[in-house]
Design a protein around this motif. Structure first.
Motif, PDB file in Angstrom:
ATOM      1  N   HIS A 152     -13.059   0.537 -42.114  1.00 46.47           N
ATOM      2  CA  HIS A 152     -14.448   0.857 -41.825  1.00 46.47           C
ATOM      3  C   HIS A 152     -14.962   0.041 -40.639  1.00 46.47           C
ATOM      4  CE1 HIS A 152     -18.447   2.137 -43.924  1.00 46.47           C
ATOM      5  NE2 HIS A 152     -18.015   3.035 -43.079  1.00 46.47           N
ATOM      6  N   ILE A 153     -14.740  -1.256 -40.676  1.00 45.63           N
ATOM      7  CA  ILE A 153     -15.233  -2.132 -39.616  1.00 45.63           C
ATOM      8  C   ILE A 153     -14.516  -1.862 -38.292  1.00 45.63           C
ATOM      9  CG2 ILE A 153     -15.359  -4.541 -38.840  1.00 45.63           C
ATOM     10  CD1 ILE A 153     -17.481  -3.723 -40.908  1.00 45.63           C
ATOM     11  N   SER A 154     -13.229  -1.555 -38.356  1.00 41.70           N
ATOM     12  CA  SER A 154     -12.480  -1.252 -37.129  1.00 41.70           C
ATOM     13  C   SER A 154     -13.033  -0.004 -36.442  1.00 41.70           C
ATOM     14  CB  SER A 154     -10.995  -1.059 -37.443  1.00 41.70           C
ATOM     15  OG  SER A 154     -10.426  -2.237 -37.950  1.00 41.70           O
ATOM     16  N   SER A 155     -13.371   1.002 -37.241  1.00 36.88           N
ATOM     17  CA  SER A 155     -13.929   2.224 -36.656  1.00 36.88           C
ATOM     18  C   SER A 155     -15.288   1.944 -36.011  1.00 36.88           C
ATOM     19  CB  SER A 155     -14.050   3.311 -37.724  1.00 36.88           C
ATOM     20  OG  SER A 155     -14.976   2.938 -38.733  1.00 36.88           O
ATOM     21  N   PHE A 156     -16.093   1.110 -36.661  1.00 41.21           N
ATOM     22  CA  PHE A 156     -17.391   0.778 -36.080  1.00 41.21           C
ATOM     23  C   PHE A 156     -17.256  -0.184 -34.900  1.00 41.21           C
ATOM     24  CE2 PHE A 156     -19.298   2.687 -39.832  1.00 41.21           C
ATOM     25  CZ  PHE A 156     -20.443   3.253 -39.298  1.00 41.21           C
ATOM     26  N   PHE A 157     -16.153  -0.915 -34.826  1.00 34.02           N
ATOM     27  CA  PHE A 157     -15.903  -1.747 -33.650  1.00 34.02           C
ATOM     28  C   PHE A 157     -15.754  -0.855 -32.416  1.00 34.02           C
ATOM     29  CE2 PHE A 157     -13.301  -3.967 -30.573  1.00 34.02           C
ATOM     30  CZ  PHE A 157     -13.802  -5.260 -30.594  1.00 34.02           C
ATOM     31  N   VAL A 158     -14.978   0.217 -32.551  1.00 34.77           N
ATOM     32  CA  VAL A 158     -14.815   1.173 -31.446  1.00 34.77           C
ATOM     33  C   VAL A 158     -16.153   1.848 -31.139  1.00 34.77           C
ATOM     34  CG1 VAL A 158     -13.633   3.270 -30.692  1.00 34.77           C
ATOM     35  CG2 VAL A 158     -12.393   1.547 -32.023  1.00 34.77           C
ATOM     36  N   TYR A 159     -16.852   2.226 -32.168  1.00 35.48           N
ATOM     37  CA  TYR A 159     -18.161   2.882 -32.066  1.00 35.48           C
ATOM     38  C   TYR A 159     -19.149   1.999 -31.285  1.00 35.48           C
ATOM     39  CZ  TYR A 159     -22.370   5.082 -34.264  1.00 35.48           C
ATOM     40  OH  TYR A 159     -23.569   5.702 -34.537  1.00 35.48           O
ATOM     41  N   ASN A 160     -19.262   0.739 -31.704  1.00 30.38           N
ATOM     42  CA  ASN A 160     -20.167  -0.187 -31.015  1.00 30.38           C
ATOM     43  C   ASN A 160     -19.698  -0.491 -29.607  1.00 30.38           C
ATOM     44  OD1 ASN A 160     -21.567  -0.282 -33.402  1.00 30.38           O
ATOM     45  ND2 ASN A 160     -21.669  -2.505 -33.505  1.00 30.38           N
ATOM     46  N   GLY A 161     -18.365  -0.588 -29.433  1.00 26.69           N
ATOM     47  CA  GLY A 161     -17.838  -0.847 -28.101  1.00 26.69           C
ATOM     48  C   GLY A 161     -18.211   0.248 -27.131  1.00 26.69           C
ATOM     49  N   LEU A 162     -18.173   1.494 -27.573  1.00 25.88           N
ATOM     50  CA  LEU A 162     -18.554   2.609 -26.707  1.00 25.88           C
ATOM     51  C   LEU A 162     -20.036   2.553 -26.362  1.00 25.88           C
ATOM     52  CD1 LEU A 162     -17.900   5.214 -25.265  1.00 25.88           C
ATOM     53  CD2 LEU A 162     -18.159   6.438 -27.437  1.00 25.88           C
ATOM     54  N   ILE A 163     -20.853   2.212 -27.340  1.00 27.90           N
ATOM     55  CA  ILE A 163     -22.295   2.075 -27.068  1.00 27.90           C
ATOM     56  C   ILE A 163     -22.530   0.962 -26.053  1.00 27.90           C
ATOM     57  CG2 ILE A 163     -24.500   1.374 -28.100  1.00 27.90           C
ATOM     58  CD1 ILE A 163     -23.638   2.899 -30.629  1.00 27.90           C
ATOM     59  N   GLY A 164     -21.787  -0.148 -26.182  1.00 29.84           N
ATOM     60  CA  GLY A 164     -21.892  -1.227 -25.203  1.00 29.84           C
ATOM     61  C   GLY A 164     -21.433  -0.790 -23.830  1.00 29.84           C
ATOM     62  N   TYR A 165     -20.361  -0.021 -23.778  1.00 30.30           N
ATOM     63  CA  TYR A 165     -19.844   0.480 -22.499  1.00 30.30           C
ATOM     64  C   TYR A 165     -20.876   1.360 -21.799  1.00 30.30           C
ATOM     65  CZ  TYR A 165     -16.804   2.941 -19.203  1.00 30.30           C
ATOM     66  OH  TYR A 165     -16.262   3.479 -18.059  1.00 30.30           O
ATOM     67  N   LEU A 166     -21.585   2.178 -22.581  1.00 35.13           N
ATOM     68  CA  LEU A 166     -22.563   3.096 -21.999  1.00 35.13           C
ATOM     69  C   LEU A 166     -23.828   2.395 -21.523  1.00 35.13           C
ATOM     70  CD1 LEU A 166     -22.183   6.134 -24.429  1.00 35.13           C
ATOM     71  CD2 LEU A 166     -21.384   5.944 -22.073  1.00 35.13           C
ATOM     72  N   LEU A 167     -23.953   1.102 -21.816  1.00 37.29           N
ATOM     73  CA  LEU A 167     -25.037   0.344 -21.189  1.00 37.29           C
ATOM     74  C   LEU A 167     -24.835   0.292 -19.676  1.00 37.29           C
ATOM     75  CD1 LEU A 167     -25.372  -2.687 -23.638  1.00 37.29           C
ATOM     76  CD2 LEU A 167     -27.130  -0.962 -23.189  1.00 37.29           C
ATOM     77  N   VAL A 168     -23.580   0.373 -19.262  1.00 38.48           N
ATOM     78  CA  VAL A 168     -23.246   0.288 -17.833  1.00 38.48           C
ATOM     79  C   VAL A 168     -23.047   1.669 -17.223  1.00 38.48           C
ATOM     80  CG1 VAL A 168     -21.653  -0.704 -16.138  1.00 38.48           C
ATOM     81  CG2 VAL A 168     -22.097  -1.906 -18.300  1.00 38.48           C
ATOM     82  N   HIS A 169     -22.369   2.541 -17.940  1.00 40.94           N
ATOM     83  CA  HIS A 169     -22.017   3.858 -17.405  1.00 40.94           C
ATOM     84  C   HIS A 169     -22.703   4.954 -18.208  1.00 40.94           C
ATOM     85  CE1 HIS A 169     -18.989   2.016 -14.857  1.00 40.94           C
ATOM     86  NE2 HIS A 169     -18.553   1.354 -15.914  1.00 40.94           N
ATOM     87  N   ARG A 170     -23.865   5.391 -17.720  1.00 43.72           N
ATOM     88  CA  ARG A 170     -24.584   6.503 -18.328  1.00 43.72           C
ATOM     89  C   ARG A 170     -25.019   7.447 -17.227  1.00 43.72           C
ATOM     90  NH1 ARG A 170     -27.664   2.877 -18.963  1.00 43.72           N
ATOM     91  NH2 ARG A 170     -29.532   4.107 -18.607  1.00 43.72           N
ATOM     92  N   GLU A 171     -25.363   8.669 -17.635  1.00 45.53           N
ATOM     93  CA  GLU A 171     -25.791   9.660 -16.648  1.00 45.53           C
ATOM     94  C   GLU A 171     -27.133   9.270 -16.033  1.00 45.53           C
ATOM     95  OE1 GLU A 171     -24.309  12.374 -15.441  1.00 45.53           O
ATOM     96  OE2 GLU A 171     -22.510  11.982 -16.610  1.00 45.53           O
ATOM     97  N   GLU A 172     -28.043   8.758 -16.877  1.00 49.22           N
ATOM     98  CA  GLU A 172     -29.380   8.424 -16.375  1.00 49.22           C
ATOM     99  C   GLU A 172     -29.376   7.008 -15.821  1.00 49.22           C
ATOM    100  OE1 GLU A 172     -28.855   8.316 -19.686  1.00 49.22           O
ATOM    101  OE2 GLU A 172     -29.540  10.179 -20.576  1.00 49.22           O
ATOM    102  N   SER A 173     -29.902   6.867 -14.624  1.00 49.55           N
ATOM    103  CA  SER A 173     -29.989   5.538 -14.014  1.00 49.55           C
ATOM    104  C   SER A 173     -31.424   5.024 -14.125  1.00 49.55           C
ATOM    105  CB  SER A 173     -29.565   5.610 -12.541  1.00 49.55           C
ATOM    106  OG  SER A 173     -30.393   6.522 -11.838  1.00 49.55           O
ATOM    107  N   GLY A 174     -31.614   3.770 -13.771  1.00 51.17           N
ATOM    108  CA  GLY A 174     -32.952   3.201 -13.772  1.00 51.17           C
ATOM    109  C   GLY A 174     -33.213   2.330 -14.990  1.00 51.17           C
ATOM    110  N   LEU A 175     -34.097   1.355 -14.811  1.00 50.43           N
ATOM    111  CA  LEU A 175     -34.406   0.394 -15.861  1.00 50.43           C
ATOM    112  C   LEU A 175     -35.067   1.049 -17.060  1.00 50.43           C
ATOM    113  CD1 LEU A 175     -34.548  -2.517 -16.873  1.00 50.43           C
ATOM    114  CD2 LEU A 175     -36.711  -2.773 -15.623  1.00 50.43           C
ATOM    115  N   LEU A 176     -35.976   1.999 -16.810  1.00 51.52           N
ATOM    116  CA  LEU A 176     -36.700   2.629 -17.913  1.00 51.52           C
ATOM    117  C   LEU A 176     -35.746   3.391 -18.833  1.00 51.52           C
ATOM    118  CD1 LEU A 176     -39.301   3.321 -19.357  1.00 51.52           C
ATOM    119  CD2 LEU A 176     -39.631   5.225 -17.757  1.00 51.52           C
ATOM    120  N   ASN A 177     -34.840   4.159 -18.240  1.00 55.99           N
ATOM    121  CA  ASN A 177     -33.874   4.899 -19.049  1.00 55.99           C
ATOM    122  C   ASN A 177     -32.944   3.957 -19.820  1.00 55.99           C
ATOM    123  OD1 ASN A 177     -34.502   7.679 -18.602  1.00 55.99           O
ATOM    124  ND2 ASN A 177     -33.742   7.468 -16.518  1.00 55.99           N
ATOM    125  N   LEU A 178     -32.617   2.837 -19.202  1.00 61.09           N
ATOM    126  CA  LEU A 178     -31.788   1.841 -19.884  1.00 61.09           C
ATOM    127  C   LEU A 178     -32.520   1.277 -21.094  1.00 61.09           C
ATOM    128  CD1 LEU A 178     -29.271   0.034 -19.988  1.00 61.09           C
ATOM    129  CD2 LEU A 178     -30.451  -1.561 -18.455  1.00 61.09           C
TER     130      LEU A 178
END
Length: 235
Positions: free
Chosen positions: A108-134
């Motif tokens: 369970h925790i390993s799956s959420f590790f990947v899940y959270n890691g992807l959310i962390g990755y998308l802090l940098v690489h997302r379609e919407e740019s700009g501080l407000l969207n972040l």
């Protein structure tokens, strides 16, 4: 800074003792509504653009050209399966610990590790740019983490507090660091993005729907509609 804030959410959510109530805390229902609103207004519409990335990718991925939504469904199914496995393990241990076995905990925790890691990755690489969207993304994910954290603690109890929350907090920072230092191929990101959307929907609804939660429909609705209005007004 936002990656650190999201990590702190996992480490400190256990101090929100007002969440541990029946009927379910309206704050959790509002947070769930916000999470789902972000998925439907920002994440799912982007899947169409990601489908184009998949179509232009290597042939091994091209068969998914028109099926990014199937990957979203796969994410939902996988996390539903994990939830069911944890519940079954918990039933087997009900006479002793009343919590899932250690192997179920680590899966369970390993799956959420990947899940959270992807959310962390998308802090940098997302379609919407700009501080407000972040900030909108960060707010939605912070509230989502509170919902997820509550569910995981309810399942795994002290084991989650001792180990799980630290692992999941570190996953956000690991994902952000990978995103800051590198960029994965756009086609692969598209698949992960689709997978995440289905996973978020399941992880919110599994906390809201069970009858014993006595969740607040109106709090969930207000959270969802309110965040939709906010997202559309700044979009």
């Amino acid at each position: 800074m936002l990656a650190l804030v999201l990590a702190v959410v996992h480490l400190s959510a256990r101090r929100m003792v007002f969440l541990e109530s029946i009927p379910r805390s309206k704050f959790l229902s509002i947070a769930g509504g916000v999470s789902v609103a972000y998925v439907f207004i920002h994440i799912l519409p982007e899947l169409k653009e990601h489908q184009e990335s998949i179509a232009e990718s290597a042939e091994i991925l091209s068969f998914l050209e028109l099926h990014a939504y199937l990957i979203a469904m796969l994410g939902l199914i996988i996390f539903y399966g994990l939830e069911k496995a944890v519940q079954d393990s918990k039933k087997k241990n009900s006479d002793t610990e009343n919590k899932p076995g250690r192997s179920a905990f680590w899966v369970h925790i390993s799956s959420f590790f990947v899940y959270n890691g992807l959310i962390g990755y998308l802090l940098v690489h997302r379609e919407e740019s700009g501080l407000l969207n972040l900030l909108l993304y960060g707010t939605a994910m912070a509230l989502h983490f509170i919902v997820v954290d509550f569910g995981l603690r309810e399942h795994h109890k002290d084991r989650y507090d001792r180990e799980g929350r630290w692992i999941l907090a570190s996953a956000i920072l690991v994902g952000w660091a990978i995103g800051a230092m590198s960029e994965i191929p756009e086609a692969l990101l598209a698949l992960l993005f689709a997978f995440l959307s289905g996973s978020i929907i399941l992880n919110v609804l599994k906390e809201e729907i069970p009858q014993e939660r006595q969740s607040s429909f109106w709090a969930f609705t207000i959270g969802g509609i309110g965040y939709v209005i906010l997202l559309l007004s700044v979009g």
